[in-house]
Design a protein around this motif. Structure first.
Motif, PDB file in Angstrom:
ATOM      1  N   UNK A   1     -39.509  -4.903 -74.384  1.00 46.21           N
ATOM      2  CA  UNK A   1     -40.547  -4.255 -73.582  1.00 46.21           C
ATOM      3  C   UNK A   1     -40.987  -2.956 -74.264  1.00 46.21           C
ATOM      4  N   UNK A   2     -42.274  -2.718 -74.203  1.00 46.53           N
ATOM      5  CA  UNK A   2     -42.806  -1.492 -74.805  1.00 46.53           C
ATOM      6  C   UNK A   2     -42.209  -0.276 -74.098  1.00 46.53           C
ATOM      7  N   UNK A   3     -42.064   0.798 -74.849  1.00 44.93           N
ATOM      8  CA  UNK A   3     -41.415   1.993 -74.325  1.00 44.93           C
ATOM      9  C   UNK A   3     -42.099   2.496 -73.058  1.00 44.93           C
ATOM     10  N   UNK A   4     -43.407   2.371 -72.982  1.00 45.26           N
ATOM     11  CA  UNK A   4     -44.126   2.885 -71.821  1.00 45.26           C
ATOM     12  C   UNK A   4     -43.948   2.049 -70.566  1.00 45.26           C
ATOM     13  N   UNK A   5     -43.490   0.801 -70.741  1.00 48.09           N
ATOM     14  CA  UNK A   5     -43.361  -0.084 -69.577  1.00 48.09           C
ATOM     15  C   UNK A   5     -41.911  -0.275 -69.141  1.00 48.09           C
ATOM     16  N   UNK A   6     -40.988   0.326 -69.871  1.00 53.83           N
ATOM     17  CA  UNK A   6     -39.573   0.099 -69.534  1.00 53.83           C
ATOM     18  C   UNK A   6     -39.185   0.660 -68.151  1.00 53.83           C
ATOM     19  N   UNK A   7     -39.828   1.755 -67.771  1.00 55.11           N
ATOM     20  CA  UNK A   7     -39.468   2.342 -66.481  1.00 55.11           C
ATOM     21  C   UNK A   7     -39.746   1.385 -65.320  1.00 55.11           C
ATOM     22  N   UNK A   8     -40.819   0.571 -65.496  1.00 55.11           N
ATOM     23  CA  UNK A   8     -41.127  -0.417 -64.461  1.00 55.11           C
ATOM     24  C   UNK A   8     -40.011  -1.449 -64.352  1.00 55.11           C
ATOM     25  N   UNK A   9     -39.485  -1.826 -65.512  1.00 59.97           N
ATOM     26  CA  UNK A   9     -38.374  -2.796 -65.509  1.00 59.97           C
ATOM     27  C   UNK A   9     -37.129  -2.172 -64.860  1.00 59.97           C
ATOM     28  N   UNK A  10     -36.873  -0.896 -65.214  1.00 61.00           N
ATOM     29  CA  UNK A  10     -35.697  -0.222 -64.659  1.00 61.00           C
ATOM     30  C   UNK A  10     -35.797  -0.113 -63.137  1.00 61.00           C
ATOM     31  N   UNK A  11     -37.007   0.221 -62.654  1.00 58.09           N
ATOM     32  CA  UNK A  11     -37.190   0.318 -61.207  1.00 58.09           C
ATOM     33  C   UNK A  11     -37.027  -1.036 -60.535  1.00 58.09           C
ATOM     34  N   UNK A  12     -37.443  -2.079 -61.231  1.00 59.88           N
ATOM     35  CA  UNK A  12     -37.393  -3.417 -60.635  1.00 59.88           C
ATOM     36  C   UNK A  12     -35.965  -3.920 -60.500  1.00 59.88           C
ATOM     37  N   UNK A  13     -35.105  -3.575 -61.423  1.00 60.80           N
ATOM     38  CA  UNK A  13     -33.739  -4.142 -61.392  1.00 60.80           C
ATOM     39  C   UNK A  13     -32.731  -3.187 -60.748  1.00 60.80           C
ATOM     40  N   UNK A  14     -33.111  -1.917 -60.532  1.00 57.75           N
ATOM     41  CA  UNK A  14     -32.147  -0.944 -59.982  1.00 57.75           C
ATOM     42  C   UNK A  14     -32.007  -1.112 -58.476  1.00 57.75           C
ATOM     43  N   UNK A  15     -30.822  -0.774 -57.994  1.00 55.54           N
ATOM     44  CA  UNK A  15     -30.501  -0.772 -56.565  1.00 55.54           C
ATOM     45  C   UNK A  15     -29.397   0.251 -56.365  1.00 55.54           C
ATOM     46  N   UNK A  16     -29.078   0.590 -55.109  1.00 56.37           N
ATOM     47  CA  UNK A  16     -27.987   1.564 -54.891  1.00 56.37           C
ATOM     48  C   UNK A  16     -26.669   1.129 -55.513  1.00 56.37           C
ATOM     49  N   UNK A  17     -26.396  -0.187 -55.621  1.00 60.45           N
ATOM     50  CA  UNK A  17     -25.146  -0.652 -56.231  1.00 60.45           C
ATOM     51  C   UNK A  17     -25.306  -1.002 -57.707  1.00 60.45           C
ATOM     52  N   UNK A  18     -26.507  -0.923 -58.237  1.00 61.68           N
ATOM     53  CA  UNK A  18     -26.760  -1.304 -59.639  1.00 61.68           C
ATOM     54  C   UNK A  18     -27.854  -0.376 -60.189  1.00 61.68           C
ATOM     55  N   UNK A  19     -27.432   0.783 -60.731  1.00 65.36           N
ATOM     56  CA  UNK A  19     -28.370   1.816 -61.174  1.00 65.36           C
ATOM     57  C   UNK A  19     -28.466   1.776 -62.699  1.00 65.36           C
ATOM     58  N   UNK A  20     -29.702   1.612 -63.177  1.00 62.36           N
ATOM     59  CA  UNK A  20     -29.940   1.420 -64.612  1.00 62.36           C
ATOM     60  C   UNK A  20     -30.817   2.560 -65.127  1.00 62.36           C
ATOM     61  N   UNK A  21     -30.468   3.066 -66.303  1.00 66.08           N
ATOM     62  CA  UNK A  21     -31.294   4.090 -66.951  1.00 66.08           C
ATOM     63  C   UNK A  21     -31.097   3.996 -68.449  1.00 66.08           C
ATOM     64  N   UNK A  22     -31.998   4.615 -69.198  1.00 69.05           N
ATOM     65  CA  UNK A  22     -31.965   4.557 -70.667  1.00 69.05           C
ATOM     66  C   UNK A  22     -31.948   5.971 -71.216  1.00 69.05           C
TER      67      UNK A  22
END
Length: 449
Positions: A57-78
């Motif tokens: 995923x392009x660097x500018x669109x990764x945040x959308x992916x992170x928001x889509x897969x994150x949850x209170x029990x599964x927090x993702x960041x780069x």
């Protein structure tokens, strides 16, 4: 001081035992749940797919992916331009790290405890003990560091037990043991209290058994109680012997004196002397009866109270005294367990008081609530409400209407009260409907068996 009864202690022991059982059940539940949570951790394949997706995923669109897969029990960041630091994974997580490393297609991975998860801010020591909060640090092929914090809902220790479980279980067991020890230690005190309630000094009181396994202080209290009741019984026997001897001698002197006063030539003077001697003997008899009642020395026999009352009333009617009697049908056959002489003295004192100070005696006998209730009304001036209780005390006389000049030493009603209470009854003074005084006594009816 907080009073904890035996029933309350048993209830508390049961409550603590129930708490221990609940704690163990919660522990089993946690163990099972943690196992299930371990199975629901993100799989290596899922992390590999997520890493691959982010790498493509392009660097500018990764945040959308992170928001889509994150949850209170599964927090993702780069983190840009970073990589996992080798050796960060604790020893106990090495096997888990190798499992994930095998599924991440050659990407480097470290598994550590999340340094910034929610509990760590408030309870850092507890946070270090929690085993189900985990952080994956995965090196992406694009040069960034992918950080995934995975939590389960139940905070547990490395042993798979709830945080604080050990302290709670230890406290419950200590409390249970403390209650059992307290129950054991206070058992002799309960026996001591029961012995004090049933102490009978008229005979040789049985000593309390020594509590050999109890504390020295409790054994000392029991020994002191045994010595005390022994001394009291001995003192009471000596007192009764002394009073009995004095009564016998005084009665002998009174009889001689009575014979001598018969030779007094003046009739009025002779009658006054005879009355004084009779008062003295009556006072002596009252004191003896009161002493016997206080020492538990009254005899017990089945007495038909209605017949006894009728005899007392008849004697006074024969002397021309204004006495009337009304007896309830149910009270005619009532049996009272008591001392016949003491019961006669109770009735005689009250009726004679009514005749002496109230000009008449109206006797009523009834059955009420398992007791024979006898009320004697007079036609006198009555007793003020604030003095009705004090006239039951020894040597208390109403100065205006019942002074010594009209006779009486102030012992009559006090003796009545002591005798009534010795029979398990009650006495009450109130105002009669005629305006005089009403003395009411209630004596329990004997019930066989």
């Amino acid at each position: 001081m907080l009073r904890v009864t035996l029933a309350a202690r048993l209830a508390l022991i049961g409550l603590i035992g129930f708490s221990v059982v609940v704690t163990v059940v919660v522990a089993i539940f946690y163990r099972t749940t943690v196992h299930e949570n371990a199975l629901t951790r993100p799989t290596p394949e899922r992390l590999d797919a997520l890493a691959t997706l982010l790498e493509r995923t392009a660097a500018g669109s990764r945040q959308l992916v992170l928001d889509a897969v994150s949850s209170p029990q599964f927090m993702v960041r780069i983190m840009p331009s970073a990589a996992p630091v080798g050796g960060e994974t604790p020893e106990q997580q090495q096997q888990l790290r190798e499992t994930y490393a095998a599924g991440l297609a050659g990407r480097s991975v470290e598994i550590v405890s999340p340094p910034d998860h929610r509990v760590a801010h408030l309870f850092p020591r507890i946070a270090r003990l929690m085993a189900n909060a985990i952080e994956f640090r995965i090196g992406l092929r694009s040069g960034e560091l992918l950080i995934i914090d995975a939590y389960t809902r139940l905070p547990v220790t490395p042993l798979g037990l709830p945080v604080g479980f050990g302290a709670g279980l230890f406290g419950s067991i200590v409390a249970l043991l403390a209650l059992l020890v307290m129950q054991r230690e206070t058992r002799p005190l309960a026996r001591l209290a029961a012995a004090v309630d049933r102490v009978d000094l008229s005979a040789d009181p049985p000593p309390l058994p020594d509590a050999k396994r109890s504390a020295p202080e409790i054994r000392a209290v029991i020994a002191a109680f045994n010595r005390l009741q022994g001394r009291l019984a001995e003192m009471l026997r000596a007192r009764m012997t002394l009073v009995g001897g004095i009564a016998h001698d005084v009665r002998t002197f009174a009889t001689r004196l009575r014979l001598r006063v018969e030779h007094i030539p003046d009739d009025a003077e002779r009658q006054r002397a005879v009355a004084d001697i009779d008062d003295m003997i009556r006072l002596l008899d009252d004191a003896l009866l009161s002493t016997r009642a206080g020492a538990g020395g009254l005899s017990q026999e089945m007495v038909e109270l209605a017949a006894l009352i009728s005899a007392e009333v008849h004697d006074r009617r024969a002397q021309g005294a204004p006495v009337d009697l009304v007896t309830d049908e149910r009270a005619r056959d009532a049996i009272v367990l008591g001392d016949r002489l003491a019961l006669r003295r109770i009735l005689a004192n009250i009726i004679d008081n009514a005749l002496a100070y109230g000009h008449a005696a109206h006797v009523r006998t009834a059955w009420k609530d398992g007791a024979v209730v006898v009320s004697i009304d007079d036609e006198g001036a009555g007793i003020p409400a604030d003095q009705r209780q004090t006239v039951l005390e020894p040597f208390h006389r109403l100065e205006k209407s019942r002074n010594r000049g009209t006779g009486g030493a102030g012992l009559g009603l006090a003796v009545v009260r002591s005798l009534v209470e010795a029979h398990g009854g009650t006495i009450e003074i109130a105002a009669a409907s005629s305006g005089g005084t009403r003395v009411t006594i209630a004596l329990p009816v004997f019930r066989p068996g």
